[in-house]
Design an enzyme around this catalytic site. Sequence first.
Site, PDB file in Angstrom:
ATOM      1  N   HIS A  51      81.978  39.717  38.605  1.00  0.00           N
ATOM      2  CA  HIS A  51      81.552  40.651  37.411  1.00  0.00           C
ATOM      3  C   HIS A  51      83.087  41.118  36.893  1.00  0.00           C
ATOM      4  CE1 HIS A  51      78.678  42.701  39.686  1.00  0.00           C
ATOM      5  NE2 HIS A  51      78.089  41.830  38.737  1.00  0.00           N
TER       6      HIS A  51
ATOM      7  N   ALA B 214      84.901  48.834  56.161  1.00  0.00           N
ATOM      8  CA  ALA B 214      85.282  47.900  56.379  1.00  0.00           C
ATOM      9  C   ALA B 214      86.401  47.572  56.635  1.00  0.00           C
ATOM     10  CB  ALA B 214      85.274  46.761  55.483  1.00  0.00           C
TER      11      ALA B 214
HETATM   12  P1  NAD Z   1      77.756  50.780  44.934  1.00  0.00           P
HETATM   13  O1  NAD Z   1      78.731  51.651  44.359  1.00  0.00           O
HETATM   14  O2  NAD Z   1      76.695  50.831  44.330  1.00  0.00           O
HETATM   15  O3  NAD Z   1      77.955  51.090  46.599  1.00  0.00           O
HETATM   16  C1  NAD Z   1      79.285  51.165  47.564  1.00  0.00           C
HETATM   17  C2  NAD Z   1      78.521  50.851  48.807  1.00  0.00           C
HETATM   18  O4  NAD Z   1      79.946  50.566  49.464  1.00  0.00           O
HETATM   19  C3  NAD Z   1      77.479  51.473  49.466  1.00  0.00           C
HETATM   20  O5  NAD Z   1      76.397  51.370  50.518  1.00  0.00           O
HETATM   21  C4  NAD Z   1      79.138  52.602  50.309  1.00  0.00           C
HETATM   22  O6  NAD Z   1      77.979  52.687  51.366  1.00  0.00           O
HETATM   23  C5  NAD Z   1      79.867  51.382  50.801  1.00  0.00           C
HETATM   24  N1  NAD Z   1      81.244  51.822  51.070  1.00  0.00           N
HETATM   25  C6  NAD Z   1      81.649  52.956  51.157  1.00  0.00           C
HETATM   26  N2  NAD Z   1      82.851  53.477  51.480  1.00  0.00           N
HETATM   27  C7  NAD Z   1      82.938  52.301  52.002  1.00  0.00           C
HETATM   28  C8  NAD Z   1      83.798  51.383  53.333  1.00  0.00           C
HETATM   29  N3  NAD Z   1      84.976  51.981  53.096  1.00  0.00           N
HETATM   30  N4  NAD Z   1      83.646  50.194  53.508  1.00  0.00           N
HETATM   31  C9  NAD Z   1      82.875  49.442  53.504  1.00  0.00           C
HETATM   32  N5  NAD Z   1      81.861  49.566  52.848  1.00  0.00           N
HETATM   33  C10 NAD Z   1      81.609  50.439  51.896  1.00  0.00           C
HETATM   34  O7  NAD Z   1      78.687  49.116  44.563  1.00  0.00           O
HETATM   35  P2  NAD Z   1      78.137  48.637  44.237  1.00  0.00           P
HETATM   36  O8  NAD Z   1      77.579  47.793  45.047  1.00  0.00           O
HETATM   37  O9  NAD Z   1      79.383  46.969  44.475  1.00  0.00           O
HETATM   38  O10 NAD Z   1      77.238  47.930  43.037  1.00  0.00           O
HETATM   39  C11 NAD Z   1      77.473  48.221  42.071  1.00  0.00           C
HETATM   40  C12 NAD Z   1      78.945  47.576  41.389  1.00  0.00           C
HETATM   41  O11 NAD Z   1      79.882  48.914  40.857  1.00  0.00           O
HETATM   42  C13 NAD Z   1      79.510  46.312  41.397  1.00  0.00           C
HETATM   43  O12 NAD Z   1      78.498  46.235  40.001  1.00  0.00           O
HETATM   44  C14 NAD Z   1      81.310  46.351  40.748  1.00  0.00           C
HETATM   45  O13 NAD Z   1      81.131  44.940  40.051  1.00  0.00           O
HETATM   46  C15 NAD Z   1      80.750  47.497  40.464  1.00  0.00           C
HETATM   47  N6  NAD Z   1      82.828  48.723  41.031  1.00  0.00           N
HETATM   48  C16 NAD Z   1      83.824  47.365  41.260  1.00  0.00           C
HETATM   49  C17 NAD Z   1      84.289  48.409  41.919  1.00  0.00           C
HETATM   50  C18 NAD Z   1      86.072  47.347  41.702  1.00  0.00           C
HETATM   51  O14 NAD Z   1      86.275  46.737  41.908  1.00  0.00           O
HETATM   52  N7  NAD Z   1      86.526  48.165  42.245  1.00  0.00           N
HETATM   53  C19 NAD Z   1      84.929  49.494  41.614  1.00  0.00           C
HETATM   54  C20 NAD Z   1      82.977  51.009  41.335  1.00  0.00           C
HETATM   55  C21 NAD Z   1      82.528  49.878  41.034  1.00  0.00           C
END
Ligand code: NAD
Length: 234
Positions: A112, A223
């Site tokens: 992404h 995680a």
């Molecule tokens: P999502 O927000 O839909 O889901 C996040 C998931 O992470 C949830 O299922 C939640 O239960 C889980 N989670 C929360 N805390 C956690 C932990 N400590 N350990 C493991 N899992 C944990 O996110 P997604 O499925 O990645 O998809 C959404 C989109 O958001 C993606 O396209 C991504 O590019 C984007 N995104 C990226 C970032 C980043 O780069 N850090 C941040 C926000 C969103």
Amino acid sequence: MIHIRPQDKVFVLTGSGVSAESGIPTFRGVGGLWRNYRIEEVASPDAWAQDPALVWDFYSMRRSVAARAKPNPAHLALADLEKRLADRLFLCTQNVDNLHEQAGSRHVLHMHGELFKSRCDTCRRSPFPDDSSYEGPAQIPRCQCGGKIRPHICWFGEVPYELDRIFAALRHCTVFAAVGTSGVVEPAASFVAQVRGRARTYYVGPEEPVNASDFDQCFQAKAGKILPTLFALA
Ligand code: NAD
């Protein structure tokens, strides 16, 4: 525990949950909203066409949050796994932060895009490193060709990057592990269904993803707590 045999090829897919313990909120964690906009409304080609200053405000905010973040034990565990498996590990992230690289991972496929890169919205100039903030309409950077410089991000409605390499790695993997991804955003959400039956499939995260039934086993925990001891190499 996930047992890795000498002949295994491991595909790890990470989502925003892997960076949650580093202080970068998941989209669901902030209720999918930013300044009362739905995130899909500021991360889309339509938003860029209508209000590029608003889009840059959003990504400038995300750059400043990500710039303060440090890798957590989950990122470090995956960097360590790369050291042990070398090219038998394929690490594909949906995340746009650079915490896998900061932890020491050398081969990360950012399907992404990358928050700290920008590119031209018009010409074919390659994406380039960029950690600047651009706030307000006067600040929208311009390319030499006259086009507008945009974040190097795959927005909602755009095609993720390097899908050919991703699908090739999915075809060859024997172990598939998804970490911190809710199983909602396509096409990543369907990767597990493509390998199911051929590869052993695992999920790591505190909540069940919506595609939980496609996984052989779900490790329901954060995680950073579980990854450091999850992989056992034969
Ligand atoms: P999502 O927000 O839909 O889901 C996040 C998931 O992470 C949830 O299922 C939640 O239960 C889980 N989670 C929360 N805390 C956690 C932990 N400590 N350990 C493991 N899992 C944990 O996110 P997604 O499925 O990645 O998809 C959404 C989109 O958001 C993606 O396209 C991504 O590019 C984007 N995104 C990226 C970032 C980043 O780069 N850090 C941040 C926000 C969103």
